[in-house]
Design an enzyme around this catalytic site. Structure first.
Site, PDB file in Angstrom:
ATOM      1  N   ASP A   1     -70.734  79.004 -29.856  1.00  0.00           N
ATOM      2  CA  ASP A   1     -71.884  78.267 -29.319  1.00  0.00           C
ATOM      3  C   ASP A   1     -71.830  78.275 -27.799  1.00  0.00           C
ATOM      4  O   ASP A   1     -71.175  77.432 -27.182  1.00  0.00           O
ATOM      5  CB  ASP A   1     -71.878  76.828 -29.856  1.00  0.00           C
ATOM      6  CG  ASP A   1     -73.090  76.033 -29.367  1.00  0.00           C
ATOM      7  OD1 ASP A   1     -74.014  76.659 -28.799  1.00  0.00           O
ATOM      8  OD2 ASP A   1     -73.096  74.803 -29.563  1.00  0.00           O
TER       9      ASP A   1
ATOM     10  N   LYS B   1     -74.177  76.308 -21.798  1.00  0.00           N
ATOM     11  CA  LYS B   1     -73.205  75.241 -21.554  1.00  0.00           C
ATOM     12  C   LYS B   1     -72.478  75.491 -20.241  1.00  0.00           C
ATOM     13  O   LYS B   1     -72.345  76.636 -19.817  1.00  0.00           O
ATOM     14  CB  LYS B   1     -72.166  75.218 -22.689  1.00  0.00           C
ATOM     15  CG  LYS B   1     -72.675  74.671 -24.003  1.00  0.00           C
ATOM     16  CD  LYS B   1     -71.567  74.650 -25.046  1.00  0.00           C
ATOM     17  CE  LYS B   1     -72.068  74.131 -26.377  1.00  0.00           C
ATOM     18  NZ  LYS B   1     -72.447  72.701 -26.348  1.00  0.00           N
TER      19      LYS B   1
ATOM     20  N   ASP C   1     -79.326  74.481 -27.111  1.00  0.00           N
ATOM     21  CA  ASP C   1     -77.947  74.086 -27.434  1.00  0.00           C
ATOM     22  C   ASP C   1     -77.908  73.130 -28.633  1.00  0.00           C
ATOM     23  O   ASP C   1     -76.836  72.856 -29.164  1.00  0.00           O
ATOM     24  CB  ASP C   1     -77.292  73.443 -26.210  1.00  0.00           C
ATOM     25  CG  ASP C   1     -75.780  73.415 -26.298  1.00  0.00           C
ATOM     26  OD1 ASP C   1     -75.225  74.060 -27.225  1.00  0.00           O
ATOM     27  OD2 ASP C   1     -75.153  72.760 -25.449  1.00  0.00           O
TER      28      ASP C   1
ATOM     29  N   ARG D   1     -78.418  71.939 -35.939  1.00  0.00           N
ATOM     30  CA  ARG D   1     -79.421  71.344 -36.840  1.00  0.00           C
ATOM     31  C   ARG D   1     -80.452  72.390 -37.282  1.00  0.00           C
ATOM     32  O   ARG D   1     -81.053  72.274 -38.349  1.00  0.00           O
ATOM     33  CB  ARG D   1     -80.066  70.136 -36.162  1.00  0.00           C
ATOM     34  CG  ARG D   1     -80.777  70.455 -34.884  1.00  0.00           C
ATOM     35  CD  ARG D   1     -81.003  69.241 -33.999  1.00  0.00           C
ATOM     36  NE  ARG D   1     -79.812  68.861 -33.236  1.00  0.00           N
ATOM     37  CZ  ARG D   1     -79.734  67.795 -32.454  1.00  0.00           C
ATOM     38  NH1 ARG D   1     -80.769  66.980 -32.338  1.00  0.00           N
ATOM     39  NH2 ARG D   1     -78.627  67.529 -31.791  1.00  0.00           N
TER      40      ARG D   1
HETATM   41  N1  BES Z   1     -71.557  72.371 -31.038  1.00  0.00           N
HETATM   42  C1  BES Z   1     -72.183  71.432 -30.177  1.00  0.00           C
HETATM   43  C2  BES Z   1     -71.612  70.026 -30.332  1.00  0.00           C
HETATM   44  C3  BES Z   1     -70.267  69.791 -29.735  1.00  0.00           C
HETATM   45  C4  BES Z   1     -70.106  69.696 -28.364  1.00  0.00           C
HETATM   46  C5  BES Z   1     -69.183  69.596 -30.559  1.00  0.00           C
HETATM   47  C6  BES Z   1     -68.852  69.439 -27.844  1.00  0.00           C
HETATM   48  C7  BES Z   1     -67.943  69.318 -30.018  1.00  0.00           C
HETATM   49  C8  BES Z   1     -67.772  69.250 -28.663  1.00  0.00           C
HETATM   50  C9  BES Z   1     -73.670  71.364 -30.485  1.00  0.00           C
HETATM   51  O1  BES Z   1     -74.269  72.531 -30.879  1.00  0.00           O
HETATM   52  C10 BES Z   1     -74.334  70.925 -29.220  1.00  0.00           C
HETATM   53  O2  BES Z   1     -74.287  71.655 -28.284  1.00  0.00           O
HETATM   54  N2  BES Z   1     -74.934  69.748 -29.241  1.00  0.00           N
HETATM   55  C11 BES Z   1     -75.565  69.218 -28.096  1.00  0.00           C
HETATM   56  C12 BES Z   1     -76.842  68.563 -28.544  1.00  0.00           C
HETATM   57  C13 BES Z   1     -77.736  68.160 -27.409  1.00  0.00           C
HETATM   58  C14 BES Z   1     -78.272  69.384 -26.724  1.00  0.00           C
HETATM   59  C15 BES Z   1     -78.854  67.327 -27.962  1.00  0.00           C
HETATM   60  C16 BES Z   1     -74.627  68.202 -27.458  1.00  0.00           C
HETATM   61  O3  BES Z   1     -73.930  67.504 -28.183  1.00  0.00           O
HETATM   62  O4  BES Z   1     -74.562  68.172 -26.230  1.00  0.00           O
HETATM   63 ZN    ZN Z   2     -73.054  73.869 -31.782  1.00  0.00          ZN
HETATM   64 MN    MN Z   3     -74.888  73.682 -29.200  1.00  0.00          MN
END
Ligand code: BES
Ligand code: ZN
Ligand code: MN
Length: 495
Positions: A269, A276, A346, A350
């Protein structure tokens, strides 16, 4: 590693090593006292000299202990006897296993047991803890590796024959769970250039090929397009490795409705166009921790052969930026026919899960549990100890919380309610894929809830629990113990 049960006088056990717990103040439990008495007070003498370990993590290894038939005596600090429950017992067994791994013994017998426990718990959690401590991930190192532990056989001491059957069952369950945990840890630890979506598909095929009750079907992108999985396909749009939808069916109960396990399988990811920041980005190889957990649980199921039907569904792809990647603002149509405005690429988990959850409906599942490293917000809310549990069903919630408790792999419930759900509104599509930063773990679950109407559904956010960062960086294998315990309980404890 092989595990077995031993009964009889511990002082007379011929073994490479006896493992005994020592509590605060140099106190022993009943087994330790009996052993010390039969052996002529060796441990008492060590106590008087002030040499005993007491605190968790401390050990003392003695060779040729007097008065015993064992070649070695490993004393393990256990802390307060009042607090020595299953969790503390597991820690002590991990400490013992690490000590045994560097000692010369090839076999050992443990006299440790959590207070108020039964032989099942002692054996089950003992096996899990030892295998957890002995796990290594060094297949990609080419230099000198740590030598393999010499210890090959470990016994659990039970007082009488009636405990033997329970302990045997504990070894069986513990072994199956430990195997599933090891599978999940390995898949998650493998980096994204090794563990691709196709690799996960091959793993599922190999699991099915060794088991008459299991079948694997792998869907490629052409089939996803036919099924109109626009949400899943939007996530893989920037990647050059092909996406897969991995389905692994286990049939242990004729035509009854299965439990469906859906695991997020983002093999890397990057965030996509909503890229990121660099620090810690390598850890996003763990973003297939949900897939690893679900496939690990299926590996346990393959051993346990429960009277139950289970279907694992793993949507898997990379989330990458490129000229063909999905852009913020793009609107896609999910398999369920709902349009989604992708405000942040990101928030991709979902998007792959919603199409997998819709696909799960064709199995008419009794229960659907999705497992995902879904949100950083869940890590902020719960830290690294407990998994986030979200479900509208009180009954399913208690079943999963209880399973987590029994398995020492706990979860904590968070809400999924209308107020949060409304935050996903969009001016341009049916709804958006993100709400604000606040309550992010809950709004992510609300997004999924829009695809699970009428299903008995729960969501496990393992973002904080699936792996550890820092010096001990690596996958934990969670929530395999919770999932397998839930399945065992569903099968009615008949296994
Ligand atoms: N895989 C990440 C969530 C994540 C981040 C898990 C850090 C463990 C450590 C997920 O895909 C993500 O990036 N989520 C975003 C959502 C946001 C953009 C609403 C997040 O958590 O920042
Ligand atoms: Zn993710
Ligand atoms: Mn993500």
């Amino acid at each position: 590693m092989e595990f077995f049960i031993r009964s009889g006088d511990p002082a007379r056990i011929r073994s490479g090593c006896l493992v005994v717990g020592v509590f605060e103040g140099g106190k022993l439990d009943q087994r330790g006292k009996d052993l010390d008495k039969a052996a002529g007070g060796l441990i008492g003498a060590l106590k008087r000299r002030g040499d005993l370990p007491r605190k968790p993590g401390q050990i003392l290894l003695i060779t040729d202990p007097s008065g015993m038939s064992a070649q070695r005596l490993l004393l393990v600090g256990c802390g307060s006897p009042k607090l020595f429950a299953t969790k503390q017992y597991r820690r002590a067994m991990e400490t013992a296993a690490r000590a045994l791994a560097t000692a010369g013994a090839t076999d050992a017998v443990s006299l440790l047991a959590p207070s108020n426990s039964d032989p099942y718990t002692t054996a089950r959690h003992g096996v899990e803890a030892v295998q957890h401590a002995l796990y290594r991930f060094d297949e990609l190192k080419t230099g000198k590796k740590e030598p393999a532990p010499k210890i090959k056989r470990l016994g659990f001491h039970v007082a009488d024959a009636s405990g033997r059957r329970k302990a045997d069952r504990g070894i069986h369950h513990g072994g199956a769970i430990a195997e599933g945990v090891a599978v999940a840890r390995r898949l998650a630890n493998l980096p994204a250039n090794h563990c691709t979506p196709s690799y996960l598909a091959r793993y599922a095929r190999s699991l099915a090929s060794g088991n008459k009750r299991m079948t694997a079907h792998i869907l490629g992108e052409a089939e996803m397009r036919k099924l109109k999985m626009g949400a899943l396909l939007s996530v893989t749009a920037g990647a050059s490795v092909p996406a897969k939808l991995v389905v692994l069916e286990y049939k242990g109960a004729g035509r009854s409705a299965p439990v469906a396990l859906v695991g997020k399988g983002i093999t890397f990811d990057s965030g996509g166009i909503s890229l990121k920041p660099p620090p810690g980005m390598d850890e996003m190889k763990f973003d297939m921790g949900g897939a690893a957990g679900v496939l690990g649980a299926m590996a346990s199921v393959a051993h346990l052969k429960p009277d139950l039907n289970v279907v694992a569904i793993v949507p898997t792809c990379e989330n990458m930026p490129s000229g063909t990647a999905t852009r913020p603002g793009d609107i896609v149509r999910s398999m369920a026919g709902k349009s989604i405005e992708i405000l942040n690429t990101d928030a991709e988990g979902r998007l792959i899960l919603c199409d997998a959850l819709t696909y799960a409906r064709r199995y008419k599942p009794a229960t659907v549990i999705d497992v995902a490293t879904l949100t950083g917000a869940c890590v902020i809310a719960l830290g690294h100890h407990l998994t986030g549990l979200m479900t509208p069903s009180d009954k399913l919630s208690s079943a999963l919380l209880d399973a987590g408790q029994q398995a020492e792999d706990r979860a904590w419930r968070m809400p999924v309610t209308q107020e949060y759900n409304e935050e996903l509104r969009s001016n341009f599509a049916d709804f958006a894929n993100v709400a604000g930063r606040e309550g992010g773990a809950v709004t992510a679950a609300c997004f999924l809830s829009r695809f699970t109407e009428g299903l008995d559904w729960a969501h496990l956010d393992i973002a904080g629990t699936a792996w550890r960062s820092g010096a001990a960086k690596g996958a934990t294998g969670r929530p395999v113990p919770l999932l397998v315990q839930f399945l065992l309980n569903q099968a009615g404890g008949r296994q």
